[in-house]
Design an enzyme around this catalytic site. Structure first.
Site, PDB file in Angstrom:
ATOM      1  CB  SER A 255      88.514  50.671 -49.664  1.00 24.03           C
ATOM      2  OG  SER A 255      89.717  50.096 -50.132  1.00 24.03           O
ATOM      3  CE  LYS A 256      82.720  47.102 -53.484  1.00 21.73           C
ATOM      4  NZ  LYS A 256      82.232  48.310 -54.149  1.00 21.73           N
TER       5      LYS A 256
END
Ligand code: GLU
Length: 487
Positions: A255-256
Site C-alpha cells: 500500500s502507499k
C-alpha cells in the site's frame, strides 16, 4: 505439428491510477506473448460506469507506452476481434445472456438489495458462507408477472449447480479446485442491463481467442465463477496463471505506506522505464541464477511461467533503487538532466527554459552526480554544492578537517596556483592538486580533504578536479575566501 498461437491480454478497469501490480500483470502477459511470437491484446473493462474515467484509461495507456509495453490489438489500434472496450460490446453480451436465460442456465432475479443483505447477514450469523439461496430460481410464472407489472428491474443470475467441484489448471498453482456450494448463484447482469466483470470477461476472453490469462492472485476467487460460465456457454477456458500478491517489506499487502503504488509516481520521480521493467519482472519471477539485471530482450528470452513463484512477492524500494541506480549510471546525462529539471525547478535551483551554455553546464554537473542517485529527482539532494556559494559544513568532523596544521599552507598554495592557471579545466586542476602534494610533501588526503570541505562543506563527493572545473575560478576563489573567514 501446428502450434496454437499464444494470445494474451491485459484488461484494466480504468477506475484509478495505474498500479505497480497491474503493470506487473501486463508485463508478464506481454513477455509471454513476445517470447512465443504471440499477440498481446489490450482491452478496456469499463463496465463500472460510475468509477471508470477517460483520464484513468489514458493514464494506463501512457504508462504502458512508457514501459515499452505495446499491444497488437486494442481500442486505439483496432484488431479482428473488436471492439475492445466493454461498453461497446453490450449487444454481444446480450446475445449470450438470452442464450443462458433460454436454456435455463440463468434466470431473472427480482430480490431487492435489502433482501439480499438480510439473507447474507442471516447466513453469516449461522456461520455459513454467504451466498444467494436461489429464491428467484423458484418463482412461479404468476410471481414473475407480478414483478414485471410493478416495473421491478431484475438482475440476471447464473445458476451454479450444487455439490460440484469446479476445477481449473493454473500455471502457477497447478490444479485449483473450488466447491460450487461456496459459490452460489451469482449476478451476471445488473438491473441496468450492464454485465458484471466475471461475465463480460468470459465472453470477451473467449471471443477474443485468449489462450492464457495471467493476472493477480486477487482474482483467484473469481475464477470458479468464470469457469462455470465458460462451460455453460460452450467455450474452452484459457490456461490461467494467478501471480502472487505483492507485499510490502513488512509482509502486509502493498500500500502507499510502503512507497508509491502508482506507476506514474515512479515516472515523475525520474526512474527509467527499463529499470522499472527489470524490477517488476523480478516481482514473482525468478530467473534461477544470480543475475539481477535484464534488458527487455533478455527478459523476453528468459522469462517463463514455470519460474513464477506461488509465494508472495515483496516490493522492496531499496532493491528497486539498487537496480535503478545501475540504469541511471549508464544513462545518457542529457536524458537524466531532462528528467531532473522539473525537480530542480521545484527546488528553486533553476528557472524556466534554460538553454545553451547554462544547459550544457547543468548536463556536466548531472554527469558528475549520476553515480550518486537512484532516480533523477535525487539530483536535488546532491546538487547544492554547485549552486550554493555559501558553504555550509555538513558536520563537526568536516570543521575538524580544516583545523589541521597544514591547512593554511594548502589553501594558500591552491589559491595562488588556481589564480595563475591559464585554463581551469579538470585535467589542469588535477595536475595542480598533484603539484601541491609534491611541493608541500603531503599525502593526497591532506590536500584533497581540506579543499573539498572548504569548497563544498562536505567530506565526500564527486572528483574534486571536476567540481573545481565546473565551478570556475571566480566562484572557487570566492568560496575559499569566505570559508576561511568562517574558521
Ligand atoms: N478488469 C480486471 C481488473 O482490472 C481484469 C482482471 C482480469 O485480468 O481478468 O482487475
Amino acid at each position: 505439428m501446428l502450434q496454437q498461437e499464444i494470445r494474451v491480454r491485459f484488461a484494466p478497469s480504468p477506475t484509478g491510477p495505474f498500479h505497480i501490480g497491474g503493470a506487473r500483470s501486463a508485463l508478464f502477459n506481454w513477455l509471454l506473448a513476445k517470447k512465443f511470437n504471440g499477440k498481446f491484446i489490450m482491452r478496456i473493462e469499463d463496465t463500472d460506469l460510475e468509477r471508470s474515467t477517460k483520464e484513468s484509461e489514458e493514464g494506463i495507456k501512457e504508462a504502458l507506452h512508457w514501459l515499452g509495453i505495446t499491444w497488437d490489438e486494442g481500442t486505439d489500434v483496432g484488431g479482428p476481434y473488436g471492439p475492445y472496450r466493454q461498453t461497446e460490446r453490450l449487444d454481444t453480451y446480450d446475445t449470450y445472456t438470452k442464450q443462458l436465460l433460454e436454456n435455463g442456465q440463468a434466470y431473472y432475479c427480482y430480490c431487492s438489495e435489502e433482501e439480499i443483505e438480510a439473507e447474507r447477514q442471516a447466513q453469516l450469523d449461522k456461520g455459513e458462507n454467504p451466498h444467494y439461496g436461489g429464491r428467484c430460481r423458484h418463482l412461479t410464472e404468476e410471481e414473475k408477472a407480478g414483478f414485471v407489472k410493478r416495473g421491478v428491474k431484475p438482475t440476471v443470475r447464473f445458476h451454479v449447480k450444487e455439490n460440484q467441484q469446479i476445477m481449473f489448471k493454473d500455471m502457477v498453482r497447478d490444479t485449483v479446485s473450488f466447491d460450487s456450494n461456496g459459490v452460489g448463484d451469482f449476478v451476471i447482469v445488473k438491473s441496468d442491463g450492464v454485465p458484471v466483470y466475471n461475465y463480460a470477461v468470459v465472453v470477451d476472453d473467449a471471443l477474443m481467442k485468449i489462450t492464457h490469462v495471467i493476472r493477480g492472485e486477487e482474482h483467484l476467487s473469481n475464477t470458479p465463477r468464470q469457469v462455470v460460465l465458460y462451460e455453460a456457454l460452450g467455450f474452452v477456458p484459457p490456461v490461467f496463471g494467478h501471480i502472487s500478491l505483492i507485499l510490502g517489506t513488512d509482509r502486509t499487502k502493498m500500500s502507499k505506506r510502503h512507497g508509491a503504488t502508482a506507476v506514474d509516481s515512479y515516472r515523475k520521480l525520474g526512474y527509467l522505464p527499463e529499470a522499472i521493467v527489470n524490477f517488476l519482472a523480478l516481482l514473482g519471477w525468478s530467473p534461477g541464477g544470480e543475475k539481477e539485471f535484464f534488458s527487455i530482450e533478455e527478459l523476453i528470452q528468459e522469462f517463463s511461467m514455470e519460474r513464477v513463484a506461488k509465494n508472495p512477492a515483496v516490493f522492496d524500494v531499496d532493491k528497486l533503487n539498487y537496480i535503478s541506480a545501475q540504469y541511471i549510471k549508464k544513462a545518457d546525462p542529457e536524458l537524466i538532466t531532462e528528467l531532473a529539471m522539473p525537480h530542480l525547478k521545484e527546488a528553486g535551483y533553476i528557472g524556466d527554459g534554460i538553454t545553451g551554455e547554462k544547459k550544457q553546464w547543468l548536463v556536466e554537473v548531472v554527469t558528475l552526480l549520476q553515480e550518486y542517485i537512484s532516480y533523477a529527482a535525487e539530483i536535488v539532494n546532491h546538487i547544492d554544492i554547485f549552486f550554493n556559494d555559501n558553504v555550509e559544513f555538513e558536520n563537526d568532523e568536516a570543521i575538524q578537517v580544516l583545523k589541521d596544521a597544514d591547512v593554511p599552507a594548502v589553501m594558500e598554495s591552491f589559491r595562488e596556483k588556481l589564480t595563475a592557471l591559464e585554463v581551469v579545466d579538470a585535467p589542469n586542476v588535477k595536475a595542480l592538486l598533484k603539484s601541491i602534494t609534491k611541493e608541500l610533501k603531503l599525502g593526497g588526503k591532506k590536500v584533497f580533504m581540506p579543499l573539498r570541505v572548504a569548497l563544498t562543506g562536505k567530506m565526500h563527493g564527486p572528483d574534486l578536479d571536476k567540481v573545481v572545473a565546473l565551478l570556475g575560478r571566480e566562484r572557487i576563489i570566492n568560496r575559499l575566501t569566505t570559508t576561511l573567514t568562517k574558521i
